[in-house]
Design a protein around this motif. Structure first.
Motif, PDB file in Angstrom:
ATOM      1  N   CYS A 458     -58.536 -14.406  21.000  1.00  0.00           N
ATOM      2  CA  CYS A 458     -57.590 -13.404  20.509  1.00  0.00           C
ATOM      3  C   CYS A 458     -58.403 -12.322  19.812  1.00  0.00           C
ATOM      4  O   CYS A 458     -59.573 -12.510  19.479  1.00  0.00           O
ATOM      5  CB  CYS A 458     -56.559 -14.012  19.567  1.00  0.00           C
ATOM      6  N   THR A 459     -57.776 -11.182  19.595  1.00  0.00           N
ATOM      7  CA  THR A 459     -58.436 -10.086  18.889  1.00  0.00           C
ATOM      8  C   THR A 459     -57.703  -9.830  17.579  1.00  0.00           C
ATOM      9  O   THR A 459     -56.768 -10.525  17.217  1.00  0.00           O
ATOM     10  CB  THR A 459     -58.449  -8.811  19.746  1.00  0.00           C
ATOM     11  N   GLY A 460     -58.152  -8.804  16.856  1.00  0.00           N
ATOM     12  CA  GLY A 460     -57.447  -8.389  15.655  1.00  0.00           C
ATOM     13  C   GLY A 460     -57.815  -9.144  14.394  1.00  0.00           C
ATOM     14  O   GLY A 460     -57.079  -9.084  13.401  1.00  0.00           O
ATOM     15  N   LEU A 461     -58.954  -9.838  14.385  1.00  0.00           N
ATOM     16  CA  LEU A 461     -59.397 -10.525  13.169  1.00  0.00           C
ATOM     17  C   LEU A 461     -60.262  -9.558  12.367  1.00  0.00           C
ATOM     18  O   LEU A 461     -61.222  -8.988  12.892  1.00  0.00           O
ATOM     19  CB  LEU A 461     -60.177 -11.791  13.521  1.00  0.00           C
ATOM     20  N   THR A 462     -59.924  -9.383  11.117  1.00  0.00           N
ATOM     21  CA  THR A 462     -60.620  -8.379  10.313  1.00  0.00           C
ATOM     22  C   THR A 462     -61.243  -9.000   9.083  1.00  0.00           C
ATOM     23  O   THR A 462     -60.845 -10.061   8.613  1.00  0.00           O
ATOM     24  CB  THR A 462     -59.650  -7.271   9.861  1.00  0.00           C
ATOM     25  N   GLN A 463     -62.253  -8.306   8.593  1.00  0.00           N
ATOM     26  CA  GLN A 463     -62.834  -8.558   7.279  1.00  0.00           C
ATOM     27  C   GLN A 463     -63.380  -7.239   6.788  1.00  0.00           C
ATOM     28  O   GLN A 463     -63.450  -6.272   7.545  1.00  0.00           O
ATOM     29  CB  GLN A 463     -63.877  -9.679   7.325  1.00  0.00           C
ATOM     30  N   ASP A 464     -63.735  -7.174   5.543  1.00  0.00           N
ATOM     31  CA  ASP A 464     -63.930  -5.878   4.901  1.00  0.00           C
ATOM     32  C   ASP A 464     -65.262  -5.198   5.201  1.00  0.00           C
ATOM     33  O   ASP A 464     -65.455  -4.041   4.830  1.00  0.00           O
ATOM     34  CB  ASP A 464     -63.781  -6.010   3.384  1.00  0.00           C
ATOM     35  N   ILE A 465     -66.174  -5.881   5.847  1.00  0.00           N
ATOM     36  CA  ILE A 465     -67.462  -5.259   6.154  1.00  0.00           C
ATOM     37  C   ILE A 465     -67.458  -4.617   7.533  1.00  0.00           C
ATOM     38  O   ILE A 465     -67.986  -3.528   7.719  1.00  0.00           O
ATOM     39  CB  ILE A 465     -68.604  -6.286   6.040  1.00  0.00           C
ATOM     40  N   THR A 466     -66.859  -5.288   8.510  1.00  0.00           N
ATOM     41  CA  THR A 466     -66.888  -4.766   9.867  1.00  0.00           C
ATOM     42  C   THR A 466     -65.922  -3.597  10.019  1.00  0.00           C
ATOM     43  O   THR A 466     -64.822  -3.599   9.474  1.00  0.00           O
ATOM     44  CB  THR A 466     -66.520  -5.860  10.878  1.00  0.00           C
ATOM     45  N   ALA A 467     -66.336  -2.602  10.794  1.00  0.00           N
ATOM     46  CA  ALA A 467     -65.509  -1.412  11.002  1.00  0.00           C
ATOM     47  C   ALA A 467     -64.441  -1.638  12.063  1.00  0.00           C
ATOM     48  O   ALA A 467     -63.454  -0.900  12.109  1.00  0.00           O
ATOM     49  CB  ALA A 467     -66.394  -0.235  11.408  1.00  0.00           C
ATOM     50  N   HIS A 468     -64.636  -2.640  12.925  1.00  0.00           N
ATOM     51  CA  HIS A 468     -63.708  -2.881  14.015  1.00  0.00           C
ATOM     52  C   HIS A 468     -63.260  -4.339  13.978  1.00  0.00           C
ATOM     53  O   HIS A 468     -63.996  -5.227  13.535  1.00  0.00           O
ATOM     54  CB  HIS A 468     -64.373  -2.575  15.359  1.00  0.00           C
ATOM     55  N   SER A 556     -71.287 -12.196  -2.918  1.00  0.00           N
ATOM     56  CA  SER A 556     -71.055 -10.762  -2.842  1.00  0.00           C
ATOM     57  C   SER A 556     -69.796 -10.368  -3.597  1.00  0.00           C
ATOM     58  O   SER A 556     -68.866 -11.131  -3.708  1.00  0.00           O
ATOM     59  CB  SER A 556     -70.939 -10.345  -1.369  1.00  0.00           C
ATOM     60  N   THR A 557     -69.732  -9.132  -4.088  1.00  0.00           N
ATOM     61  CA  THR A 557     -68.529  -8.648  -4.759  1.00  0.00           C
ATOM     62  C   THR A 557     -67.718  -7.739  -3.859  1.00  0.00           C
ATOM     63  O   THR A 557     -66.751  -7.146  -4.289  1.00  0.00           O
ATOM     64  CB  THR A 557     -68.904  -7.875  -6.037  1.00  0.00           C
ATOM     65  N   THR A 558     -68.128  -7.600  -2.581  1.00  0.00           N
ATOM     66  CA  THR A 558     -67.351  -6.801  -1.649  1.00  0.00           C
ATOM     67  C   THR A 558     -66.231  -7.643  -1.089  1.00  0.00           C
ATOM     68  O   THR A 558     -66.117  -8.826  -1.357  1.00  0.00           O
ATOM     69  CB  THR A 558     -68.238  -6.322  -0.486  1.00  0.00           C
ATOM     70  N   GLY A 559     -65.432  -6.979  -0.216  1.00  0.00           N
ATOM     71  CA  GLY A 559     -64.353  -7.716   0.431  1.00  0.00           C
ATOM     72  C   GLY A 559     -64.885  -8.823   1.297  1.00  0.00           C
ATOM     73  O   GLY A 559     -64.151  -9.717   1.672  1.00  0.00           O
ATOM     74  N   PRO A 564     -61.525 -17.678  -0.698  1.00  0.00           N
ATOM     75  CA  PRO A 564     -60.367 -17.703   0.176  1.00  0.00           C
ATOM     76  C   PRO A 564     -59.542 -16.445  -0.059  1.00  0.00           C
ATOM     77  O   PRO A 564     -59.184 -16.107  -1.172  1.00  0.00           O
ATOM     78  CB  PRO A 564     -59.628 -18.972  -0.274  1.00  0.00           C
ATOM     79  N   GLY A 565     -59.259 -15.761   1.051  1.00  0.00           N
ATOM     80  CA  GLY A 565     -58.591 -14.477   0.945  1.00  0.00           C
ATOM     81  C   GLY A 565     -59.533 -13.328   1.209  1.00  0.00           C
ATOM     82  O   GLY A 565     -59.107 -12.203   1.346  1.00  0.00           O
ATOM     83  N   SER A 566     -60.845 -13.590   1.286  1.00  0.00           N
ATOM     84  CA  SER A 566     -61.772 -12.523   1.605  1.00  0.00           C
ATOM     85  C   SER A 566     -61.862 -12.371   3.104  1.00  0.00           C
ATOM     86  O   SER A 566     -61.153 -12.988   3.849  1.00  0.00           O
ATOM     87  CB  SER A 566     -63.157 -12.837   1.031  1.00  0.00           C
ATOM     88  N   ALA A 567     -62.803 -11.554   3.552  1.00  0.00           N
ATOM     89  CA  ALA A 567     -62.869 -11.263   4.975  1.00  0.00           C
ATOM     90  C   ALA A 567     -64.277 -11.356   5.497  1.00  0.00           C
ATOM     91  O   ALA A 567     -64.725 -10.535   6.252  1.00  0.00           O
ATOM     92  CB  ALA A 567     -62.307  -9.886   5.228  1.00  0.00           C
ATOM     93  N   ALA A 568     -65.042 -12.341   5.060  1.00  0.00           N
ATOM     94  CA  ALA A 568     -66.445 -12.360   5.441  1.00  0.00           C
ATOM     95  C   ALA A 568     -66.783 -13.515   6.342  1.00  0.00           C
ATOM     96  O   ALA A 568     -66.223 -14.559   6.261  1.00  0.00           O
ATOM     97  CB  ALA A 568     -67.308 -12.454   4.193  1.00  0.00           C
ATOM     98  N   ASP A 569     -67.768 -13.280   7.164  1.00  0.00           N
ATOM     99  CA  ASP A 569     -68.420 -14.361   7.878  1.00  0.00           C
ATOM    100  C   ASP A 569     -69.636 -14.747   7.054  1.00  0.00           C
ATOM    101  O   ASP A 569     -69.977 -14.096   6.088  1.00  0.00           O
ATOM    102  CB  ASP A 569     -68.849 -13.872   9.273  1.00  0.00           C
ATOM    103  N   PRO A 585     -65.979 -18.570   4.542  1.00  0.00           N
ATOM    104  CA  PRO A 585     -65.781 -17.296   5.243  1.00  0.00           C
ATOM    105  C   PRO A 585     -64.310 -17.176   5.619  1.00  0.00           C
ATOM    106  O   PRO A 585     -63.707 -18.113   6.139  1.00  0.00           O
ATOM    107  CB  PRO A 585     -66.674 -17.414   6.480  1.00  0.00           C
ATOM    108  N   VAL A 586     -63.733 -16.037   5.320  1.00  0.00           N
ATOM    109  CA  VAL A 586     -62.300 -15.846   5.520  1.00  0.00           C
ATOM    110  C   VAL A 586     -62.059 -14.566   6.305  1.00  0.00           C
ATOM    111  O   VAL A 586     -62.679 -13.538   6.041  1.00  0.00           O
ATOM    112  CB  VAL A 586     -61.553 -15.783   4.174  1.00  0.00           C
ATOM    113  N   TYR A 587     -61.149 -14.639   7.282  1.00  0.00           N
ATOM    114  CA  TYR A 587     -60.765 -13.499   8.103  1.00  0.00           C
ATOM    115  C   TYR A 587     -59.246 -13.352   8.043  1.00  0.00           C
ATOM    116  O   TYR A 587     -58.532 -14.316   7.788  1.00  0.00           O
ATOM    117  CB  TYR A 587     -61.215 -13.694   9.555  1.00  0.00           C
ATOM    118  N   ARG A 588     -58.780 -12.148   8.299  1.00  0.00           N
ATOM    119  CA  ARG A 588     -57.351 -11.914   8.308  1.00  0.00           C
ATOM    120  C   ARG A 588     -56.868 -11.719   9.749  1.00  0.00           C
ATOM    121  O   ARG A 588     -57.482 -10.980  10.532  1.00  0.00           O
ATOM    122  CB  ARG A 588     -56.998 -10.679   7.485  1.00  0.00           C
ATOM    123  N   ASP A 589     -55.786 -12.389  10.090  1.00  0.00           N
ATOM    124  CA  ASP A 589     -55.133 -12.221  11.391  1.00  0.00           C
ATOM    125  C   ASP A 589     -54.287 -10.957  11.329  1.00  0.00           C
ATOM    126  O   ASP A 589     -53.056 -10.993  11.309  1.00  0.00           O
ATOM    127  CB  ASP A 589     -54.284 -13.461  11.696  1.00  0.00           C
TER     128      ASP A 589
END
Length: 643
Positions: A458-468, A556-559, A564-569, A585-589
């Motif tokens: 599936c697509t559409g998984l986000t975290q705060d560092i990646t632009a896409h 890290s202090t970034t997103g 849990p609730g962050s967006a990092a790998d 590591p947490v990603y958002r659907d």
């Protein structure tokens, strides 16, 4: 007879199946040797169809880019019955399937796999054949023959990918029941100048007065303008049925779709045949009779007569010796199932042997290869024989979408496997209380992926560092077992991740997926216990440099920080350290695609195996449920004890 150092696994046969096994074993850090009797790769475009599921496996192996750049797309099929055009078949897949159908000459498939194997420091030992072997409780003693004479090799496991005339299968004494089809065929790799749509296969059939097919032409597009691999019935002057055959013809010509064998002639009539090869005028005669447009064949690269059999080994392993690919199953090439099925055999076996060899696997893990793959081989043999007898894949009664997904090998399932959770609710397959309002596994509906099914992308998984947005397969790539926690409470997530690591001997990585409407602050860090701050710093140090892969550290202090609730790998090392302190590591659907495709409700856990199939689907699991699942696969490591 000379002696060489022992190795973990010896692979006999360096066709696509053997090379897949060897490459995946080396990628997992297993010592491996691969031998093949042939002195060089054969320049034949024999097996050419690459199914979407095979491309998904190559994605996990890091090979897919090379394959995509060398391949041609297969968009569908044009069919003509007695000169009349039939409805066009378009090979359309659901949008979440990342790859389509492709055509790639077998020699290019072998080249890509061989180059990948070389990156792990291993090459094919060409001009070397397995002639015999003996096994005992601790390993296998193999006798090899080559230009330098004979040598004896001791290995822990032997994998026979040595084709339809397999020395390994014969040495195990396995039955290989079946029969040969009466027809003989010609194969040719040629170019034509017709104006048919590019990327479409062409199938032309002619029926005689009795209604039976008495003439056929099947053309599969290959890379290059107007280039096709064509197959057709053999004319009488090329038939091998009444020719006096060279006793060594199988050794000279047959690769069985895979590695060469020491077997010589036997009762199995399958693959390229000896005798006179078709010439261009033989191909042109068939085109003159059946081509939907007048055309002229040219630039013939190779041609051969071939026979087809359908056979299935009565088992795929005995003790420490295994068979895969054409050594285990042969059948008509309808639907391009053979090589792709063999590649999946090899991948299924390789990850299980890798875990077994490092001492973390339960004894039954390697044995599950037969339990999972032989039923697949049985179904493929039966289906392709039916299709061959009734005019092709398009005559299948299944609805078109199901038919395309099945031919793409996306519907293969290991439900009922001894290492897969049962497909039920309750402690064995669903939530802790067995009460699931939606019904089915983990409270899912009837269309939900179940334990044993392929884990869809599936697509559409986000975290705060990646632009896409990322794909789910981006998260799974280069990992073994992965525990996906969808919408799970943060404290529960860290407890479940720790339980998975403990039950697997640190072999399971965990990723948390937030539901689309979750309001958790992705820039907030949180600790699961009083030692979180120290663990966070340690995790940040361990993961230094991981941001190049779109990942970050728990400190890290970034997103992308990893509460849990962050967006990092995170890298595997940082992930392992972080879980001990409650960081994941947490990603958002973000688009809700994971929830839609997986029919997931918050609180659902998924275990994805190294081959991309679901091992478990658990609704509101506790640590005991996870431990019970992983006990099917892992045992506590036993230092200094080899399997």
């Amino acid at each position: 007879m000379g002696h060489t150092d022992a190795t973990d696994v010896l692979v006999a046969g360096a066709g696509p199946v053997g090379l897949t096994a060897a490459t995946e074993l080396r990628r997992q850090g297993v010592r491996c040797r691969i031998v093949d009797r042939l002195a060089a790769r054969l320049p034949y475009a024999k097996a050419v169809g690459i199914q979407p599921r095979t491309l998904e496996l190559w994605d996990r192996m890091g090979l897919v880019r090379a394959a995509l750049e060398a391949a041609a797309p297969i968009r569908g099929q044009l069919t003509y019955l007695d000169g009349a055009e039939q409805p066009r078949i378009d090979l359309v897949l659901p949008p979440e399937v990342p790859y389509g159908f492709a055509a790639l000459p077998q020699y290019d498939t072998e080249r890509i796999l061989e180059e990948a194997l070389a990156r792990y420091g291993t090459g094919i030992e060409r001009g070397t054949e397995l002639v015999s072997f003996d096994q005992d409780a601790d390993g296998v003693t193999c006798r090899l023959a080559g230009a330098a004479g004979q040598q004896e090799v001791r290995c822990r496991y032997l994998v026979g990918c040595d084709g339809a005339h397999s020395t390994v299968r014969k040495g195990l004494g396995l039955a290989f029941e079946g029969a040969a089809l009466p027809e003989e065929y010609m194969l040719a790799d040629v170019e034509v100048g017709w104006q048919l749509p590019p990327g479409y296969g062409v199938r032309c059939l002619h029926h005689g007065p009795d209604g039976a097919v008495d003439d056929l032409l099947v053309c599969i597009p290959l890379p290059g303008p107007g280039r096709y691999r064509m197959s057709m019935l053999v004319p009488p002057d090329l038939s091998t049925a009444h020719q006096n055959q060279n006793p060594d013809r199988d050794r000279d010509r047959d690769r069985g779709g895979e590695g060469a064998t020491a077997g010589g002639r036997d009762a199995v009539e399958h693959g390229l045949q000896g005798g006179p090869a078709p010439e261009l005028h033989h191909i042109q005669a068939v085109l003159d009779r059946l081509s939907p447009q007048p055309t002229t064949a040219s630039a013939m690269r190779w041609s051969s007569v071939f026979r087809i059999s359908h056979r299935l080994a009565d088992r795929y392993s005995r003790g420490r010796v295994f068979v895969a690919g054409d050594a285990a199953h042969i059948h008509p090439p309808t639907g391009a199932q053979g090589m792709n099925t063999g590649i999946q055999d090899a991948y299924n076996l390789a990850w299980k042997l890798a875990l077994t060899l490092d001492g973390t696997a339960q004894p039954q893990l390697a044995a599950s290869y037969d339990a999972e793959r032989r039923p697949i081989g049985q179904e493929v043999v039966g289906r392709t024989v039916r299709h061959a007898a009734h005019g092709g894949v398009q005559t299948d009664p299944a609805d078109p979408q199901t038919l395309i997904l099945r031919e793409a090998q996306l519907l293969l399932s290991y439900r009922g496997s001894p290492i897969v959770d049962p497909d039920s609710d309750g402690p064995d397959g669903g939530g802790p209380d067995g009460d699931s309002p939606d019904g089915g596994a983990a409270g899912a509906d009837a269309d939900a992926p179940r334990p044993g099914d392929r884990a869809p992308d599936c697509t559409g998984l986000t975290q705060d560092i990646t632009a896409h947005p990322l794909r789910l397969y981006d998260l799974l790539r280069d990992r073994g077992h992965v525990l996906l926690l969808y919408g799970t409470d943060p404290a529960e997530s860290t407890a479940l991740a720790a339980a998975a690591r403990k039950a697997s001997g640190d072999r399971v990585e965990t990723c948390a997926l937030l539901a689309r409407d979750t309001t958790t602050d992705t820039t907030t860090t949180a600790a699961a216990d009083s030692s979180a701050a120290e663990t966070s710093a340690a995790a940040g140090s361990a993961a230094d440099g991981s941001a190049a892969n779109g990942s970050t550290t728990a400190g890290s202090t970034t997103g992308g920080s990893a509460a849990p609730g962050s967006a990092a790998d995170s890298s595997p090392a940082a992930s392992a350290a972080a879980v001990e302190g409650g960081w994941l590591p947490v990603y958002r659907d973000a688009r809700g695609e994971f929830a839609r495709i997986y029919r997931a409700r918050p609180g659902t856990a998924f275990v994805v195996r190294p081959d991309g199939y679901l091992g478990a689907r658990l609704y509101l699991p506790d640590t005991g449920h996870l431990a019970a699942h992983f006990a099917r696969i892992f045992r506590p490591p036993t230092p200094d004890k080899h399997p």
